[in-house]
Design an enzyme around this catalytic site. Structure first.
Site, PDB file in Angstrom:
ATOM      1  N   LYS A   1       0.770  -1.012  -0.146  1.00  0.00           N
ATOM      2  CA  LYS A   1       0.104   0.131   0.154  1.00  0.00           C
ATOM      3  C   LYS A   1       0.798   1.253  -0.189  1.00  0.00           C
ATOM      4  O   LYS A   1       0.774   2.235  -0.621  1.00  0.00           O
ATOM      5  CB  LYS A   1      -0.888   0.064   1.353  1.00  0.00           C
ATOM      6  CG  LYS A   1      -1.705  -1.123   1.352  1.00  0.00           C
ATOM      7  CD  LYS A   1      -2.681  -1.287   2.665  1.00  0.00           C
ATOM      8  CE  LYS A   1      -2.079  -1.200   3.950  1.00  0.00           C
ATOM      9  NZ  LYS A   1      -1.332  -2.354   4.001  1.00  0.00           N
TER      10      LYS A   1
ATOM     11  N   ARG B   1      -9.692   0.837   8.860  1.00  0.00           N
ATOM     12  CA  ARG B   1      -9.121  -0.777   9.012  1.00  0.00           C
ATOM     13  C   ARG B   1     -10.188  -1.213  10.052  1.00  0.00           C
ATOM     14  O   ARG B   1     -10.074  -2.617  10.319  1.00  0.00           O
ATOM     15  CB  ARG B   1      -7.811  -0.497   9.744  1.00  0.00           C
ATOM     16  CG  ARG B   1      -6.693  -0.732   9.268  1.00  0.00           C
ATOM     17  CD  ARG B   1      -5.778  -0.517  10.134  1.00  0.00           C
ATOM     18  NE  ARG B   1      -4.278  -1.281   9.987  1.00  0.00           N
ATOM     19  CZ  ARG B   1      -3.464  -0.748   9.554  1.00  0.00           C
ATOM     20  NH1 ARG B   1      -3.453   0.288   8.870  1.00  0.00           N
ATOM     21  NH2 ARG B   1      -2.358  -1.722   9.383  1.00  0.00           N
TER      22      ARG B   1
ATOM     23  N   ARG C   1      12.079  -5.604   4.420  1.00  0.00           N
ATOM     24  CA  ARG C   1      11.419  -4.117   4.352  1.00  0.00           C
ATOM     25  C   ARG C   1      12.532  -3.284   5.312  1.00  0.00           C
ATOM     26  O   ARG C   1      12.950  -3.660   6.592  1.00  0.00           O
ATOM     27  CB  ARG C   1      10.076  -3.940   4.886  1.00  0.00           C
ATOM     28  CG  ARG C   1       9.897  -2.299   4.867  1.00  0.00           C
ATOM     29  CD  ARG C   1       8.404  -2.033   4.813  1.00  0.00           C
ATOM     30  NE  ARG C   1       7.563  -2.626   6.110  1.00  0.00           N
ATOM     31  CZ  ARG C   1       6.531  -2.422   6.249  1.00  0.00           C
ATOM     32  NH1 ARG C   1       5.956  -1.710   5.357  1.00  0.00           N
ATOM     33  NH2 ARG C   1       5.681  -3.076   7.381  1.00  0.00           N
TER      34      ARG C   1
ATOM     35  N   ARG D   1      11.346  -1.314  10.781  1.00  0.00           N
ATOM     36  CA  ARG D   1      10.256  -0.870  11.555  1.00  0.00           C
ATOM     37  C   ARG D   1      10.119  -2.186  12.872  1.00  0.00           C
ATOM     38  O   ARG D   1      10.336  -3.210  12.493  1.00  0.00           O
ATOM     39  CB  ARG D   1       9.059  -1.196  10.841  1.00  0.00           C
ATOM     40  CG  ARG D   1       8.679   0.239  10.242  1.00  0.00           C
ATOM     41  CD  ARG D   1       7.562   0.397   9.209  1.00  0.00           C
ATOM     42  NE  ARG D   1       6.325  -0.408   9.951  1.00  0.00           N
ATOM     43  CZ  ARG D   1       5.209  -0.417   9.304  1.00  0.00           C
ATOM     44  NH1 ARG D   1       4.951   0.262   7.989  1.00  0.00           N
ATOM     45  NH2 ARG D   1       4.035  -1.046   9.679  1.00  0.00           N
TER      46      ARG D   1
ATOM     47  N   ARG E   1      -0.404  -9.115  13.373  1.00  0.00           N
ATOM     48  CA  ARG E   1      -0.726  -8.006  12.532  1.00  0.00           C
ATOM     49  C   ARG E   1      -1.719  -8.795  11.307  1.00  0.00           C
ATOM     50  O   ARG E   1      -2.894  -8.281  11.193  1.00  0.00           O
ATOM     51  CB  ARG E   1       0.192  -7.328  11.918  1.00  0.00           C
ATOM     52  CG  ARG E   1       0.793  -6.272  12.848  1.00  0.00           C
ATOM     53  CD  ARG E   1       2.044  -5.622  12.391  1.00  0.00           C
ATOM     54  NE  ARG E   1       2.115  -4.829  11.068  1.00  0.00           N
ATOM     55  CZ  ARG E   1       3.042  -4.785  10.296  1.00  0.00           C
ATOM     56  NH1 ARG E   1       4.315  -5.181  10.583  1.00  0.00           N
ATOM     57  NH2 ARG E   1       2.958  -3.922   9.105  1.00  0.00           N
TER      58      ARG E   1
HETATM   59  P1  AP5 Z   1       4.910  -1.517   1.704  1.00  0.00           P
HETATM   60  O1  AP5 Z   1       4.485  -0.827   0.690  1.00  0.00           O
HETATM   61  O2  AP5 Z   1       5.692  -0.971   3.053  1.00  0.00           O
HETATM   62  O3  AP5 Z   1       3.649  -2.350   2.491  1.00  0.00           O
HETATM   63  P2  AP5 Z   1       2.188  -1.690   3.253  1.00  0.00           P
HETATM   64  O4  AP5 Z   1       1.097  -2.312   2.684  1.00  0.00           O
HETATM   65  O5  AP5 Z   1       2.392  -0.386   3.032  1.00  0.00           O
HETATM   66  O6  AP5 Z   1       2.368  -2.400   4.584  1.00  0.00           O
HETATM   67  P3  AP5 Z   1       2.534  -2.045   6.014  1.00  0.00           P
HETATM   68  O7  AP5 Z   1       3.128  -2.868   6.734  1.00  0.00           O
HETATM   69  O8  AP5 Z   1       2.922  -0.554   6.215  1.00  0.00           O
HETATM   70  O9  AP5 Z   1       1.016  -1.961   6.370  1.00  0.00           O
HETATM   71  P4  AP5 Z   1       0.314  -1.959   7.440  1.00  0.00           P
HETATM   72  O10 AP5 Z   1      -1.249  -1.746   7.083  1.00  0.00           O
HETATM   73  O11 AP5 Z   1       0.363  -3.263   8.409  1.00  0.00           O
HETATM   74  O12 AP5 Z   1       1.099  -0.799   8.524  1.00  0.00           O
HETATM   75  P5  AP5 Z   1       0.639   0.450   8.816  1.00  0.00           P
HETATM   76  O13 AP5 Z   1       2.063   1.530   8.872  1.00  0.00           O
HETATM   77  O14 AP5 Z   1      -0.605   1.279   7.912  1.00  0.00           O
HETATM   78  O15 AP5 Z   1       5.672  -2.934   1.374  1.00  0.00           O
HETATM   79  C1  AP5 Z   1       6.293  -3.816   2.236  1.00  0.00           C
HETATM   80  C2  AP5 Z   1       7.628  -4.403   1.850  1.00  0.00           C
HETATM   81  O16 AP5 Z   1       7.397  -4.994   0.507  1.00  0.00           O
HETATM   82  C3  AP5 Z   1       8.493  -3.226   1.414  1.00  0.00           C
HETATM   83  O17 AP5 Z   1       9.756  -3.632   1.586  1.00  0.00           O
HETATM   84  C4  AP5 Z   1       8.488  -3.067  -0.290  1.00  0.00           C
HETATM   85  O18 AP5 Z   1       9.590  -2.435  -0.867  1.00  0.00           O
HETATM   86  C5  AP5 Z   1       8.009  -4.288  -0.733  1.00  0.00           C
HETATM   87  N1  AP5 Z   1       7.041  -4.356  -1.800  1.00  0.00           N
HETATM   88  C6  AP5 Z   1       6.131  -3.663  -1.989  1.00  0.00           C
HETATM   89  N2  AP5 Z   1       5.473  -3.836  -3.073  1.00  0.00           N
HETATM   90  C7  AP5 Z   1       6.104  -4.898  -3.725  1.00  0.00           C
HETATM   91  C8  AP5 Z   1       6.000  -5.820  -5.079  1.00  0.00           C
HETATM   92  N3  AP5 Z   1       5.015  -5.591  -5.604  1.00  0.00           N
HETATM   93  N4  AP5 Z   1       6.895  -6.623  -5.070  1.00  0.00           N
HETATM   94  C9  AP5 Z   1       7.957  -7.045  -4.342  1.00  0.00           C
HETATM   95  N5  AP5 Z   1       8.212  -6.293  -2.998  1.00  0.00           N
HETATM   96  C10 AP5 Z   1       7.225  -5.308  -2.783  1.00  0.00           C
HETATM   97  O19 AP5 Z   1       0.191   0.566  10.476  1.00  0.00           O
HETATM   98  C11 AP5 Z   1       1.243   0.224  11.408  1.00  0.00           C
HETATM   99  C12 AP5 Z   1       0.372   0.353  12.636  1.00  0.00           C
HETATM  100  O20 AP5 Z   1      -0.181   1.335  12.877  1.00  0.00           O
HETATM  101  C13 AP5 Z   1      -0.577  -0.826  12.683  1.00  0.00           C
HETATM  102  O21 AP5 Z   1      -0.327  -1.955  13.060  1.00  0.00           O
HETATM  103  C14 AP5 Z   1      -1.778  -0.032  13.918  1.00  0.00           C
HETATM  104  O22 AP5 Z   1      -1.062  -0.514  15.183  1.00  0.00           O
HETATM  105  C15 AP5 Z   1      -1.622   1.440  13.530  1.00  0.00           C
HETATM  106  N6  AP5 Z   1      -2.468   1.574  12.801  1.00  0.00           N
HETATM  107  C16 AP5 Z   1      -2.300   2.375  11.382  1.00  0.00           C
HETATM  108  N7  AP5 Z   1      -3.488   2.667  10.968  1.00  0.00           N
HETATM  109  C17 AP5 Z   1      -4.457   2.254  11.658  1.00  0.00           C
HETATM  110  C18 AP5 Z   1      -5.812   2.488  11.685  1.00  0.00           C
HETATM  111  N8  AP5 Z   1      -6.497   2.997  10.864  1.00  0.00           N
HETATM  112  N9  AP5 Z   1      -6.461   1.991  12.778  1.00  0.00           N
HETATM  113  C19 AP5 Z   1      -5.817   1.473  13.961  1.00  0.00           C
HETATM  114  N10 AP5 Z   1      -4.352   1.489  14.152  1.00  0.00           N
HETATM  115  C20 AP5 Z   1      -3.866   1.925  13.028  1.00  0.00           C
END
Ligand code: AP5
Length: 215
Positions: free
Chosen positions: A13, A88, A127, A160, A171
């Site tokens: 994402k 979410r 990552r 991270r 997660r």
């Molecule tokens: P990346 O693009 O970083 O993936 P992502 O989907 O953004 O993954 P996240 O782990 O950031 O998502 P998340 O939803 O768990 O975390 P968030 O930060 O929102 O890609 C991942 C890896 O793969 C990278 O190394 C990239 O280079 C590689 N890659 C990407 N695409 C690729 C491809 N096509 N091919 C090969 N490699 C690829 O949330 C973190 C925490 O914050 C949550 O756990 C929660 O505690 C809190 N939080 C955030 N939002 C909320 C909410 N709305 N409500 C409550 N708590 C929340």
């Protein structure tokens, strides 16, 4: 355009949002990034969010909805936005509808990026992220500079805290229970568009862009 990027942790994402927000000229709003910034600054919001994030749990809905309401009310969102990681939960999705109704706005599409679980666990262990500009790297598919610094700004790269295998599995469980129901929720509203995230970054971007051209 007013868009949501939905998908499990590691689906890509953030990676796709970086590029899409530039192409579409709309702000990229990531609740995960907002919470990480709050944790780094030691603000009251950060102190509240940290425990939940480290445990792989969601930050409570009222806190999360509050920061998104404030962010969406800013003037740069009037021409559109790209939400990454929000909503979410179903209550967050319902709150978003209220926020948008108050602003006399509505969503154009919800992009669901779909990736098998074994691919996710492998991706997240590799990552790395720039601590200064937030550019996302992968040690194999999108490596940082050989000196370990960010290619974009020269900042330090870090892993991270929630990317350990144990926390990633937690997660994913939280995703299945609390976030996956949103796929059906937005499907019923006719807003859902599915994209396979299990190919290289460029191919996923092109497919997403093609899908958006038909919205
Ligand atoms: P990346 O693009 O970083 O993936 P992502 O989907 O953004 O993954 P996240 O782990 O950031 O998502 P998340 O939803 O768990 O975390 P968030 O930060 O929102 O890609 C991942 C890896 O793969 C990278 O190394 C990239 O280079 C590689 N890659 C990407 N695409 C690729 C491809 N096509 N091919 C090969 N490699 C690829 O949330 C973190 C925490 O914050 C949550 O756990 C929660 O505690 C809190 N939080 C955030 N939002 C909320 C909410 N709305 N409500 C409550 N708590 C929340």
């Amino acid at each position: 355009m007013r868009l949501i990027l939905l998908g499990p942790p590691g689906a890509g994402k953030g990676t796709q949002a970086e590029r899409l927000s530039k192409e579409l000229r709309i702000p990229h709003i990531s609740t995960g990034d907002m919470f990480r910034e709050a944790v780094a600054s030691g603000s009251p919001l950060g102190l509240q969010a940290k425990g939940f994030m480290d445990a792989g749990q969601l930050v409570p809905d009222d806190v999360t909805v509050g920061i998104v309401r404030e962010r969406l009310s800013r003037s740069d969102c009037r021409k559109g936005f790209l939400l990454d990681g929000f909503p979410r939960t179903v209550p967050q999705a319902e709150a978003l509808e209220e926020i948008l109704a108050d602003l006399s706005e509505s969503l154009d599409a919800v992009i669901s990026i779909e990736v098998p679980e074994d691919v996710i666990v492998r991706r997240l262990s590799q990552r790395r992220v720039c601590g200064d500009c937030g550019t996302i790297y992968h040690l194999e598919t999108k490596p940082p500079a050989p000196n370990g610094k960010c290619n974009v700004c020269g900042g330090d790269i870090f892993q991270r805290a929630d990317d350990s295998e144990e926390t990633v599995r937690k997660r994913l469980e939280v995703y299945r229970l609390q976030t996956e129901p949103l796929i059906r929720y937005y499907e019923k509203k006719g807003l859902l568009r599915r994209v396979s995230g299990d190919s290289d970054i460029e191919t996923v971007f092109e497919e997403t862009f093609r899908v958006l051209e038909r919205v």
